[in-house]
Design a protein around this motif. Sequence first.
Motif, PDB file in Angstrom:
ATOM      1  N   VAL A 166       0.858  -1.176   0.000  1.00 36.63           N
ATOM      2  CA  VAL A 166       0.000   0.000   0.000  1.00 36.63           C
ATOM      3  C   VAL A 166       0.899   1.233   0.000  1.00 36.63           C
ATOM      4  O   VAL A 166       1.740   1.401   0.891  1.00 36.63           O
ATOM      5  N   VAL A 167       0.746   2.089  -1.005  1.00 32.21           N
ATOM      6  CA  VAL A 167       1.615   3.264  -1.119  1.00 32.21           C
ATOM      7  C   VAL A 167       0.941   4.532  -0.633  1.00 32.21           C
ATOM      8  O   VAL A 167       1.608   5.540  -0.397  1.00 32.21           O
ATOM      9  N   SER A 168      -0.392   4.527  -0.480  1.00 31.64           N
ATOM     10  CA  SER A 168      -1.072   5.696   0.073  1.00 31.64           C
ATOM     11  C   SER A 168      -2.447   5.305   0.591  1.00 31.64           C
ATOM     12  O   SER A 168      -3.058   4.350   0.104  1.00 31.64           O
ATOM     13  N   THR A 169      -2.902   6.054   1.584  1.00 27.89           N
ATOM     14  CA  THR A 169      -4.232   5.853   2.167  1.00 27.89           C
ATOM     15  C   THR A 169      -4.884   7.212   2.352  1.00 27.89           C
ATOM     16  O   THR A 169      -4.264   8.138   2.895  1.00 27.89           O
ATOM     17  N   GLY A 170      -6.113   7.353   1.886  1.00 29.82           N
ATOM     18  CA  GLY A 170      -6.845   8.600   2.055  1.00 29.82           C
ATOM     19  C   GLY A 170      -8.195   8.351   2.695  1.00 29.82           C
ATOM     20  O   GLY A 170      -8.837   7.325   2.432  1.00 29.82           O
ATOM     21  N   THR A 171      -8.631   9.257   3.555  1.00 32.10           N
ATOM     22  CA  THR A 171      -9.942   9.146   4.186  1.00 32.10           C
ATOM     23  C   THR A 171     -10.718  10.437   3.960  1.00 32.10           C
ATOM     24  O   THR A 171     -10.148  11.528   3.976  1.00 32.10           O
ATOM     25  N   GLN A 172     -12.025  10.311   3.729  1.00 30.99           N
ATOM     26  CA  GLN A 172     -12.887  11.461   3.478  1.00 30.99           C
ATOM     27  C   GLN A 172     -14.236  11.259   4.158  1.00 30.99           C
ATOM     28  O   GLN A 172     -14.728  10.133   4.254  1.00 30.99           O
ATOM     29  N   HIS A 173     -14.812  12.368   4.608  1.00 28.42           N
ATOM     30  CA  HIS A 173     -16.157  12.352   5.172  1.00 28.42           C
ATOM     31  C   HIS A 173     -17.074  13.182   4.281  1.00 28.42           C
ATOM     32  O   HIS A 173     -16.650  14.157   3.667  1.00 28.42           O
ATOM     33  N   GLY A 174     -18.335  12.796   4.219  1.00 22.78           N
ATOM     34  CA  GLY A 174     -19.292  13.537   3.402  1.00 22.78           C
ATOM     35  C   GLY A 174     -19.170  13.285   1.924  1.00 22.78           C
ATOM     36  O   GLY A 174     -19.784  13.978   1.112  1.00 22.78           O
ATOM     37  N   VAL A 175     -18.373  12.303   1.531  1.00 23.64           N
ATOM     38  CA  VAL A 175     -18.213  11.930   0.120  1.00 23.64           C
ATOM     39  C   VAL A 175     -19.006  10.657  -0.114  1.00 23.64           C
ATOM     40  O   VAL A 175     -18.838   9.669   0.600  1.00 23.64           O
ATOM     41  N   GLN A 176     -19.890  10.685  -1.098  1.00 24.12           N
ATOM     42  CA  GLN A 176     -20.805   9.574  -1.328  1.00 24.12           C
ATOM     43  C   GLN A 176     -20.695   9.073  -2.772  1.00 24.12           C
ATOM     44  O   GLN A 176     -21.395   9.536  -3.659  1.00 24.12           O
ATOM     45  N   PRO A 177     -19.799   8.128  -3.025  1.00 19.82           N
ATOM     46  CA  PRO A 177     -19.694   7.553  -4.371  1.00 19.82           C
ATOM     47  C   PRO A 177     -20.896   6.668  -4.687  1.00 19.82           C
ATOM     48  O   PRO A 177     -21.731   6.412  -3.813  1.00 19.82           O
ATOM     49  N   PRO A 178     -21.017   6.203  -5.927  1.00 18.68           N
ATOM     50  CA  PRO A 178     -22.158   5.352  -6.298  1.00 18.68           C
ATOM     51  C   PRO A 178     -22.275   4.126  -5.403  1.00 18.68           C
ATOM     52  O   PRO A 178     -21.296   3.622  -4.853  1.00 18.68           O
ATOM     53  N   LEU A 179     -23.491   3.648  -5.291  1.00 25.57           N
ATOM     54  CA  LEU A 179     -23.800   2.525  -4.406  1.00 25.57           C
ATOM     55  C   LEU A 179     -23.321   1.197  -4.993  1.00 25.57           C
ATOM     56  O   LEU A 179     -23.380   0.978  -6.204  1.00 25.57           O
ATOM     57  N   SER A 180     -22.884   0.325  -4.118  1.00 26.42           N
ATOM     58  CA  SER A 180     -22.541  -1.028  -4.546  1.00 26.42           C
ATOM     59  C   SER A 180     -23.800  -1.890  -4.569  1.00 26.42           C
ATOM     60  O   SER A 180     -24.842  -1.534  -4.000  1.00 26.42           O
ATOM     61  N   ARG A 181     -23.705  -3.040  -5.207  1.00 28.21           N
ATOM     62  CA  ARG A 181     -24.846  -3.954  -5.268  1.00 28.21           C
ATOM     63  C   ARG A 181     -25.253  -4.407  -3.872  1.00 28.21           C
ATOM     64  O   ARG A 181     -26.441  -4.510  -3.555  1.00 28.21           O
ATOM     65  N   ALA A 182     -24.263  -4.657  -3.012  1.00 27.42           N
ATOM     66  CA  ALA A 182     -24.560  -5.108  -1.653  1.00 27.42           C
ATOM     67  C   ALA A 182     -25.318  -4.041  -0.871  1.00 27.42           C
ATOM     68  O   ALA A 182     -26.219  -4.363  -0.075  1.00 27.42           O
ATOM     69  N   GLU A 183     -24.992  -2.772  -1.088  1.00 26.36           N
ATOM     70  CA  GLU A 183     -25.677  -1.694  -0.380  1.00 26.36           C
ATOM     71  C   GLU A 183     -27.130  -1.564  -0.837  1.00 26.36           C
ATOM     72  O   GLU A 183     -28.033  -1.340  -0.013  1.00 26.36           O
ATOM     73  N   LYS A 184     -27.368  -1.701  -2.124  1.00 23.26           N
ATOM     74  CA  LYS A 184     -28.755  -1.639  -2.609  1.00 23.26           C
ATOM     75  C   LYS A 184     -29.578  -2.811  -2.074  1.00 23.26           C
ATOM     76  O   LYS A 184     -30.752  -2.645  -1.716  1.00 23.26           O
ATOM     77  N   ALA A 185     -28.954  -3.978  -1.996  1.00 20.24           N
ATOM     78  CA  ALA A 185     -29.661  -5.135  -1.452  1.00 20.24           C
ATOM     79  C   ALA A 185     -29.970  -4.937   0.027  1.00 20.24           C
ATOM     80  O   ALA A 185     -31.070  -5.281   0.495  1.00 20.24           O
ATOM     81  N   GLU A 186     -29.041  -4.363   0.778  1.00 21.98           N
ATOM     82  CA  GLU A 186     -29.279  -4.129   2.196  1.00 21.98           C
ATOM     83  C   GLU A 186     -30.364  -3.073   2.401  1.00 21.98           C
ATOM     84  O   GLU A 186     -31.191  -3.183   3.320  1.00 21.98           O
ATOM     85  N   ALA A 187     -30.374  -2.051   1.545  1.00 23.57           N
ATOM     86  CA  ALA A 187     -31.424  -1.037   1.624  1.00 23.57           C
ATOM     87  C   ALA A 187     -32.793  -1.660   1.401  1.00 23.57           C
ATOM     88  O   ALA A 187     -33.772  -1.348   2.104  1.00 23.57           O
ATOM     89  N   ALA A 188     -32.893  -2.557   0.424  1.00 19.65           N
ATOM     90  CA  ALA A 188     -34.162  -3.244   0.166  1.00 19.65           C
ATOM     91  C   ALA A 188     -34.545  -4.138   1.341  1.00 19.65           C
ATOM     92  O   ALA A 188     -35.725  -4.238   1.705  1.00 19.65           O
ATOM     93  N   GLU A 189     -33.564  -4.782   1.944  1.00 19.88           N
ATOM     94  CA  GLU A 189     -33.820  -5.628   3.110  1.00 19.88           C
ATOM     95  C   GLU A 189     -34.424  -4.813   4.249  1.00 19.88           C
ATOM     96  O   GLU A 189     -35.401  -5.218   4.886  1.00 19.88           O
TER      97      GLU A 189
END
Length: 276
Positions: A166-189
Amino acid sequence: MRNIVHRHLGKVVAGTAIAVAGTAVMIGITLPGTAGADDTGTRAGQSVPQETGGPAGGGPAGGGRAVAPGVVEEAPAEGQQGEGRDPLTDDELKRVEKIALSRQLFQSGESVDGDRGPQRLSVDLAEPEADEVGKPDAPRRADVTFYDYRDDTLVTRTVDLGTGKVVSTGTQHGVQPPLSRAEKAEAAELLIADPLGADLKADYKDATGKALTSPDQLQLSGAVYRAAPGAQPAALDRCGEHRCVRLFPKIKNGPWVDARSLVIDLSARKVARLGR
């Protein structure tokens, strides 16, 4: 728009897409069409009759050349290591995800369903540095992104494929990239289990005659929802800081169900209805 049937959630839409217009600021999205639902015409596995053996012009058989059967060649074996700007191979995808998910990140992070370890969102080939563009021996790197539901943090780790580090690590708050398939399934659940999901289940029952008990019974599209001051109930005021979802469910081999008024806060694991 055709065949709009008024039902429990307001509409069950069969045919063209729903244009999404909400009371809060969100990522613009247009629903896909109804591909796969009530299709007509030739389908996979059905052959179309072809003429073989007859001469050009449709004359009697006997003078034409027979059409040789087609030959499907196997795809070449995928190498374990790509080169240059080649897309990441399956082997590279698995390797960089394993490298990026350190023991510390796994132990401290939380996934969308509450399990240990952050939720993986994507693995992509990283862009080269400015002084590396065009160089054939430029390092090959991959960006791995996770969403840590423990503290609503987007974590991006860059892995050097050559060194395996690992050559770099970045962390961000308030950033919302597109949803993964697992997240959409959990939302439906969460929606199916919530009292506000009663209308969705009733619409599903009306359309299929069966009970809706699992996200697997739906085709799911969705978009990140961001709160706008005063534009939604207080329960959704932290959407944007929290990871919130607006779902666009489609009954498999059936119509879309209009659930635009419902927002699922995956971080708080709550469902709320937008004002009408």
